[in-house]
Design an enzyme around this catalytic site. Sequence first.
Site, mmCIF file in Angstrom:
data_model
loop_
_atom_site.group_PDB
_atom_site.id
_atom_site.type_symbol
_atom_site.label_atom_id
_atom_site.label_comp_id
_atom_site.label_asym_id
_atom_site.label_seq_id
_atom_site.Cartn_x
_atom_site.Cartn_y
_atom_site.Cartn_z
ATOM 1 N N HIS A 103 30.527 26.190 25.024
ATOM 2 C CA HIS A 103 31.309 27.403 25.257
ATOM 3 C C HIS A 103 32.188 27.180 26.481
ATOM 4 O O HIS A 103 31.692 27.113 27.612
ATOM 5 C CB HIS A 103 30.334 28.568 25.466
ATOM 6 N N ASP B 3 27.087 26.338 28.566
ATOM 7 C CA ASP B 3 28.079 27.218 29.188
ATOM 8 C C ASP B 3 28.886 26.448 30.222
ATOM 9 O O ASP B 3 28.378 26.123 31.300
ATOM 10 C CB ASP B 3 27.381 28.405 29.861
ATOM 11 N N MET C 156 34.336 28.384 29.091
ATOM 12 C CA MET C 156 34.819 29.502 29.899
ATOM 13 C C MET C 156 35.710 28.922 30.987
ATOM 14 O O MET C 156 35.414 28.970 32.184
ATOM 15 C CB MET C 156 33.630 30.290 30.474
#
Length: 226
Positions: free
Chosen positions: A69, A38, A71
């Site tokens: 991922h 993340d 973000m």
Amino acid sequence: MSARAIKIAPSILSADFADFGAECRAIEDQGADWVHVDVMDGHFVPNITFGPATCAAIRPHIKGTMDVHLMIAPVDPYIAAFAEAGADILTAHVEAGPHLHRTLQAIRAAGVRPGVALNPATPASAVAHVLDLVDVICVMTVNPGFGGQAFIDGQLDKVRELRAMVGDRDIHIECDGGVDTTSAPRCVAAGADVLIAGSAAFKGGSVTEPDAYGRNIRALRDAAVG
């Protein structure tokens, strides 16, 4: 969905930050299918985690798929760095910029499998015109930014809609956030085949006591496949 193998992807957001390499080895040894990373920038989401340097550092410790991922916003300026760091999958958010089509093309051109993520308030229709560009669709089942949040039940309708939209395309659908032994079977029943788990995968374990990771991963898989 019975013909589609369920993948468990522990999120290292719940791992020991001081020992990432050993944590990645431990979860893979204990049955993890993918390692989920993340990346948060403190701008697109209200938290800061890690960047390409961390991905490059843990890459030698991961035998399988490193699922990164993003973000972050903007995404495009960082695609090359994450590709060079060894990401197998790079997932960008629909909401992170105005040119999703171009972003996904750039990820593919960098030699990485493209993914697209949708925040809870973003409808499934937002990805209708990029389905032929992606290998992964990540449905956020919490608001992105922090681990340990409660699963948002209403997102299961979005998973069902996406599974119908995907049809026979070879696209994974991930559920990310609040995934545990209670929500996992519901995600799979709705059409997800990749379960991203943070605390549910890492709880009670450590690199010196990795057996707990194995028990957690098996429990998630058993719950998911019924």
